[in-house]
Design a protein around this motif. Structure first.
Motif, short mmCIF file in Angstrom:
data_model
loop_
_atom_site.label_atom_id
_atom_site.label_comp_id
_atom_site.label_asym_id
_atom_site.label_seq_id
_atom_site.Cartn_x
_atom_site.Cartn_y
_atom_site.Cartn_z
N SER A 47 -20.04 -14.65 5.49
CA SER A 47 -20.46 -15.99 5.86
C SER A 47 -21.96 -16.01 6.05
O SER A 47 -22.56 -15.03 6.52
CB SER A 47 -19.76 -16.44 7.15
N ASP A 49 -24.67 -17.41 8.14
CA ASP A 49 -24.80 -18.05 9.45
C ASP A 49 -25.82 -19.19 9.41
O ASP A 49 -25.55 -20.30 9.80
CB ASP A 49 -25.20 -17.02 10.51
N GLN A 50 -27.00 -18.91 8.89
CA GLN A 50 -28.06 -19.91 8.89
C GLN A 50 -29.13 -19.51 7.89
O GLN A 50 -29.51 -18.34 7.80
CB GLN A 50 -28.65 -20.05 10.30
N SER A 101 -23.52 -11.97 6.77
CA SER A 101 -22.59 -11.06 7.42
C SER A 101 -21.38 -10.85 6.50
O SER A 101 -20.58 -11.76 6.31
CB SER A 101 -22.15 -11.63 8.77
N THR A 349 -22.59 -15.96 18.26
CA THR A 349 -23.13 -16.98 17.35
C THR A 349 -22.02 -17.88 16.83
O THR A 349 -21.00 -17.39 16.34
CB THR A 349 -23.85 -16.30 16.18
N THR A 351 -19.91 -20.54 14.44
CA THR A 351 -19.74 -20.83 13.02
C THR A 351 -19.59 -22.35 12.85
O THR A 351 -19.18 -23.05 13.78
CB THR A 351 -18.50 -20.13 12.46
N LYS A 353 -18.48 -25.74 10.14
CA LYS A 353 -17.77 -26.24 8.97
C LYS A 353 -17.95 -27.75 8.92
O LYS A 353 -17.63 -28.45 9.88
CB LYS A 353 -16.28 -25.88 9.03
N PHE A 367 -17.86 -26.80 15.10
CA PHE A 367 -18.43 -25.51 15.47
C PHE A 367 -17.38 -24.74 16.28
O PHE A 367 -16.71 -25.30 17.14
CB PHE A 367 -19.70 -25.68 16.32
N GLN A 369 -17.09 -21.15 18.60
CA GLN A 369 -17.90 -20.13 19.26
C GLN A 369 -17.02 -19.34 20.21
O GLN A 369 -16.24 -19.91 20.98
CB GLN A 369 -19.07 -20.78 20.01
#
Length: 619
Positions: A47, A49-50, A101, A349, A351, A353, A367, A369
């Motif tokens: 994924s 992350d940012q 990641s 952190t 995630t 969608k 989100f 978490q």
């Protein structure tokens, strides 16, 4: 068993270590254009992350694609995430390495250098194609209009906009591009689906209209000029065909469509560029007064919902915090509400969608978490805050979630002495002080004193020793030596070998990508031909031609490995011979996308026979 393990080793595809790569196409583009950034994960799941923030560049996620290949018996898989890259000023930029990641291991891509040139100037429109003027009453063949919902907006705010391309009824035309914006003050976002098709009358003249509903986003403050352009190709009759053509006929195809189909030498192509009239919009500055500290640039109207599961946990157990932001606005700037770790919490952190809604700018962003309470006496998950700017009320707003009750089981209760009850012994039955022996132990039923045993280790409640021998067994047979167990293992091995053999046969049948592609093309073609025949039998000319065009796009898309919906007449001209029958068939079917026509049953039958013969040859 050795044979079984050998078979398993032969049938398991060997996958290499996961790798990632990033590519940008093109690496040089203009301010009013865009590039495509593709991040590919090979042999792994991960994924992003940012994305890193690059001053002057904007990234918008466009989707994800998966690909599986079998090469020499080994299965190779990859996942590609696609982003649209746009710039708000010319210059040279560097996209730093992007961290991904992959199966818990952080991997980085290589850095990418980007060259952004000034905006490309639009060519002045042809006078014959300019928007019609109500004052002079001139009749125009095609023109373009853009209609934003308001004249003022804020940087990053999504401004709904409607773009309409007008084509004179009876004109045969095809699009060569999507609408693009001229200038560096705005970004234009359009949905992936095809434009809506309607009919309108302008100054008493009938037009076939294509409508795109999208959104504008201002990136420069101040007054900004706005123009939109669309590339198109018109198919116009030659001078000879105009003199010889009969009166009447179809309003969109000009006259007899089958005559144009069998006599395309009488038509000529003319590439044009439709340009909308210049519009001036104002991009206002966001106010600094009252700006919350956690404001991330979200502009619009949103709602916040926070849930936690589970809420009854043990010490150190993780809790999943689900934060849902929904509404209308620039969701690319919507970030997860910050969770403070100062109150005895550990967080990870989050995630994200995003699910787009029906209208431009609408959607839902979820989100998730993971959080862990460090203090076992914690009884509540604190409130979370999300801030955004409301352009309708011209002020910042902050939404707060309600605190969530939490119960941590197994935590020590304050004020209770865990060892206060140790060491207490109660006398039971007749076992008083006078009935104990000299060692302080009570006698048993026969009057004999019970001998003292070894003391408990560290106060543990250990099982007592048995003074009498239990039941004896003559012989204990190991489980592996029992016939029933051996028969069960042999049956399981035979079933496993049978399953592996069937799987190998299935792979041999489907492992050939060429054969699989041909089977899929044939299956899809048979389904589409049945639909074409149904539309022909019903006399629905519009549906008949649309299905014919779709069938050609699907077969050519599978053959050329292209998105079927993106194939146009220009692609066929580049790849096929000029006298190809399929080129003529596609040209006639594509024109139906911008108007209607009526074909007789005999004409549809002849068209369908030619189309079926050509497509079966491809499949």
């Amino acid at each position: 068993m050795v044979l079984l393990l050998t078979l398993l080793g032969l049938t398991t595809p060997s996958l290499g270590a996961p790798t990632i790569s990033a590519s940008l196409s093109p690496k040089s583009f203009a301010v009013d254009q865009a590039a495509t950034l593709t991040i590919t994960i090979l042999e792994g799941k991960g994924s992003i992350d940012q994305l890193p923030e690059v001053d002057g560049l904007l990234f918008q996620r466009r989707g994800q694609s998966r690909q599986h290949q079998i090469i020499n018996g080994s299965l190779s898989s990859s996942v590609s995430t696609i982003f649209q890259v746009q710039a708000n000023r010319p210059g040279t930029f560097t996209i730093p390495p992007i961290t991904v990641s992959v199966e818990g291991q952080p991997l980085k891509t290589q850095e990418i250098r980007v060259a952004v040139t000034p905006a490309t100037g639009l060519q002045p429109p042809d006078e014959s194609l300019a928007p019609p003027s109500a004052s002079d009453g001139s009749e125009q063949m095609a023109f373009l209009r853009i209609s934003p919902v308001k004249q003022e907006s804020y940087p990053g705010e999504l401004l709904p906009v409607e773009i309409k391309a007008y084509f004179r009824s009876g004109l045969r035309a095809s699009l060569n591009s999507h609408p693009r914006i001229n200038g560096d003050g705005f970004l234009l976002t359009l949905p992936a689906e095809e434009p809506r098709q309607t009919e309108e009358n302008v100054d008493g003249i009938a037009y076939a209209v294509l409508t795109w509903s999208g959104s504008l986003s201002g990136i420069k403050e101040g007054e900004q000029s706005l123009r939109v352009a669309v590339e198109s190709t018109l198919l116009l009759p030659t001078g000879n065909s105009r003199r010889n053509r009969p009166r009447g006929g179809d309003p969109f195809f000009g006259n007899d469509p089958m005559a144009d189909f069998f006599n395309q030498q009488q038509m000529q192509e003319k590439k044009i560029q439709l340009i909308s009239p210049e519009t001036t919009l104002t991009v206002l500055s966001l106010p600094t007064e009252g700006r919350p500290e956690d404001f991330s640039g979200a502009i619009g109207r949103f709602q916040l919902e926070v849930k936690a599961q589970p809420t009854d946990v043990g010490p150190g157990d993780p809790i999943t915090l689900t934060m849902t932001v929904q509404g209308t606005g620039n969701f690319d700037r919507v970030e997860a509400p910050p969770f403070s770790t100062n109150g005895g919490w550990k967080s990870y952190t989050p995630t994200a969608k995003f699910t787009p809604g029906a209208a431009p700018g609408q959607g839902t962003k979820i989100f998730e978490q993971a959080i862990i309470a460090k203090d076992s006496l914690t009884t509540v998950i604190p409130s979370l805050a999300f801030s955004f700017f409301d352009p309708e009320n011209n002020q910042y707003q902050t939404l707060h979630s309600a605190p969530i009750p939490l119960h941590i089981s197994g935590a020590a209760e304050p004020g209770k002495d865990a060892g206060s009850d140790t060491g207490k012994v109660e006398n039971a039955g007749t076992g008083g002080p006078e009935s104990r022996n000299e060692q302080g132990l009570p006698p048993n039923e026969e009057g004999k004193s019970i001998q003292p045993g070894p003391p408990a280790a560290n106060g543990l409640d250990l099982a007592p020793l048995h003074p009498q021998l239990g039941t004896l067994h003559r012989k204990m047979i190991p489980l592996i030596s029992r016939p029933g167990f051996q028969a069960g293992v042999l049956t399981a091995v035979l079933l496993l070998i049978t399953a592996i053999t069937l799987k190998i046969r299935a792979r041999l049948r489907t492992g050939d990508p060429v054969r699989s592609r041909r089977q899929e093309m044939t299956r899809l073609l048979e389904h589409r031909i049945r639909e074409i025949h149904t539309a022909r039998d019903q006399g629905d000319t519009r549906a008949f031609l649309a299905l014919c065009r779709q069938a050609m796009q699907e077969q050519l898309g599978a053959l050329w490995q292209m998105e079927p919906g993106a194939i146009t007449l220009a692609d066929l001209r580049q790849r096929l011979a000029a006298d190809a029958t399929l080129l003529s068939l596609f040209g006639t079917a594509e024109t139906s996308a911008y108007g209607g026509c009526q074909l007789s049953s005999q004409e549809m039958t002849e068209y369908a026979q030619k189309l079926e013969a050509e497509l079966r040859r491809l499949a």
